[in-house]
Enzyme design. Structure first.
Site, PDB file in Angstrom:
ATOM      1  N   LYS A 198       0.839  -1.206   0.000  1.00  0.00           N
ATOM      2  CA  LYS A 198       0.000   0.000   0.000  1.00  0.00           C
ATOM      3  C   LYS A 198       0.873   1.254   0.000  1.00  0.00           C
ATOM      4  O   LYS A 198       0.574   2.219  -0.692  1.00  0.00           O
ATOM      5  CB  LYS A 198      -0.952  -0.028   1.201  1.00  0.00           C
ATOM      6  CG  LYS A 198      -2.045  -1.083   1.032  1.00  0.00           C
ATOM      7  CD  LYS A 198      -2.758  -1.444   2.313  1.00  0.00           C
ATOM      8  CE  LYS A 198      -3.636  -2.682   2.094  1.00  0.00           C
ATOM      9  NZ  LYS A 198      -4.242  -3.197   3.310  1.00  0.00           N
ATOM     10  N   GLN A 217      -4.650  -1.938   9.577  1.00  0.00           N
ATOM     11  CA  GLN A 217      -4.393  -3.235   8.952  1.00  0.00           C
ATOM     12  C   GLN A 217      -4.918  -4.369   9.844  1.00  0.00           C
ATOM     13  O   GLN A 217      -4.577  -4.450  11.023  1.00  0.00           O
ATOM     14  CB  GLN A 217      -2.880  -3.404   8.705  1.00  0.00           C
ATOM     15  CG  GLN A 217      -2.515  -4.665   7.945  1.00  0.00           C
ATOM     16  CD  GLN A 217      -3.071  -4.695   6.522  1.00  0.00           C
ATOM     17  OE1 GLN A 217      -3.008  -3.714   5.791  1.00  0.00           O
ATOM     18  NE2 GLN A 217      -3.634  -5.828   6.127  1.00  0.00           N
ATOM     19  N   ASP A 233     -10.800   2.437   3.991  1.00  0.00           N
ATOM     20  CA  ASP A 233     -11.140   1.035   3.730  1.00  0.00           C
ATOM     21  C   ASP A 233     -12.647   0.806   3.604  1.00  0.00           C
ATOM     22  O   ASP A 233     -13.080  -0.251   3.150  1.00  0.00           O
ATOM     23  CB  ASP A 233     -10.621   0.174   4.894  1.00  0.00           C
ATOM     24  CG  ASP A 233      -9.403  -0.637   4.498  1.00  0.00           C
ATOM     25  OD1 ASP A 233      -9.182  -0.806   3.287  1.00  0.00           O
ATOM     26  OD2 ASP A 233      -8.694  -1.094   5.408  1.00  0.00           O
TER      27      ASP A 233
END
Ligand code: NAD
Length: 287
Positions: free
Chosen positions: A59, A103, A126
């Site tokens: 990422k 994460q 997200d």
């Protein structure tokens, strides 16, 4: 060209990701020159799980490619829930941080749902915050989870109609299966969601015009489980010593599919490119 009129049987996730990233790069340049704002993504990783570390690294690399400023917050595995929430609160207030990515998975003693809910919904790159999930459910799609968003973008790109089609999703996680189902319903497909307790999986998958598989079970879907001309997205990733495998027996299923994503090089790169798009959107709206 296949019998169904598609140019290729393989959905090239890498090429599409490149295209999305170049759109994001242009958007970033416009934001920098127009408003003097450089989009910023803060990633939060708790513990040193090697797979999670690799995903965060990928990422950050994508951020570098498109001109997004990335900052890495690494917390040791023994971090308390309070310490994690405190960091998220600090990032929520930071004007240079437009998107926050926590994460997953978190170490077992932490509560992921509470941590995700602590992220400001407008910085939820997200798309996992209950506010954004709720909006998705009522058809008001804003920040939606990246993998389902990537699947929809690929269908648009390959001109695959969705309305009225039979869509079967294997896997009912909050990350992929459920938001994917909502996105297809929002586009008026007829959706079946299967999972580990589904009786006779094949009965469902055989009826799929579009099949999305996100179970994490190597080669769960065999050629005799799909219908001729189906469009198939393989989200699953099983890492083994000799390589990475998807949930679909690609070599045999491709003979029946109109379009299919490979693993690797399919849904994975798309997901990361869409994340970049989300960070840009966060920065465009909240600068
Ligand atoms: P999860 O582990 O939270 O859920 C798995 C789902 O699959 C559950 O609904 C379960 O009931 C179902 N399932 C498991 N075994 C099954 C079986 N034998 N038959 C039918 N259904 C079964 O999964 P997740 O977080 O959605 O991830 C699924 C897979 O997708 C994993 O391999 C993950 O690594 C991968 N993934 C990839 C990306 C990407 O960007 N490529 C993104 C997210 C997840």
């Amino acid at each position: 060209m296949s019998d169904e009129g598609y140019e290729s049987r393989i959905i090239d996730g890498k090429a599409l990701a490149k295209k999305i990233e170049s759109e994001v790069e242009s958007g970033v340049k416009a934001l920098v020159s127009g408003r003097g704002v450089t989009p910023g993504l803060a990633t939060v990783l708790v513990g040193d799980d090697p797979a999670s570390k690799m995903y965060v690294r990928l990422k950050h690399k994508a951020c570098e490619r498109v001109g997004i400023r990335a900052e890495d917050h690494f917390l040791p595995a023994e971090t308390s829930q309070e310490e994690l929430i405190s960091l998220i609160n600090t990032l929520n207030k930071d004007k240079n941080v437009h998107g926050i990515l926590l994460q997953l998975p978190l170490p077992k003693h932490l509560f992921p749902q509470e941590a995700m809910e602590a992220i400001a919904p407008e910085k939820d790159a997200d798309g996992f915050h209950p506010y954004n999930m709720g909006k998705l459910m009522i058809g008001d799609e804003g920040l939606v989870p990246c993998t389902p968003h990537g699947v929809i973008r690929a269908l648009e790109e390959y001109n695959v109609p969705i309305k009225g089609k039979n869509v079967v999703i294997v896997g009912h996680s909050n990350v992929v299966g459920k938001p994917m189902a909502a996105m297809f319903l929002n586009r008026n497909a007829t959706v079946s969601v299967c999972h580990v307790f589904t009786d006779d999986l094949k009965k469902y998958t055989l009826g799929a015009d579009i099949l999305v598989v996100a179970a994490g079970v190597k080669h769960l879907i065999k050629a005799d489980m799909v219908k001729e001309g189906a469009v198939i997205f393989d989200v699953g990733i099983t890492q083994e010593k000799d390589g990475v495998y998807g949930d679909v027996d690609f070599e045999n299923v491709i003979k029946k599919a109109a379009l299919i994503t490979p693993v690797p090089g399919g849904v994975g790169p798309l997901t990361i490119a869409i994340l970049m798009k989300h960070v840009l959107s966060c920065a465009e709206i909240n600068f």
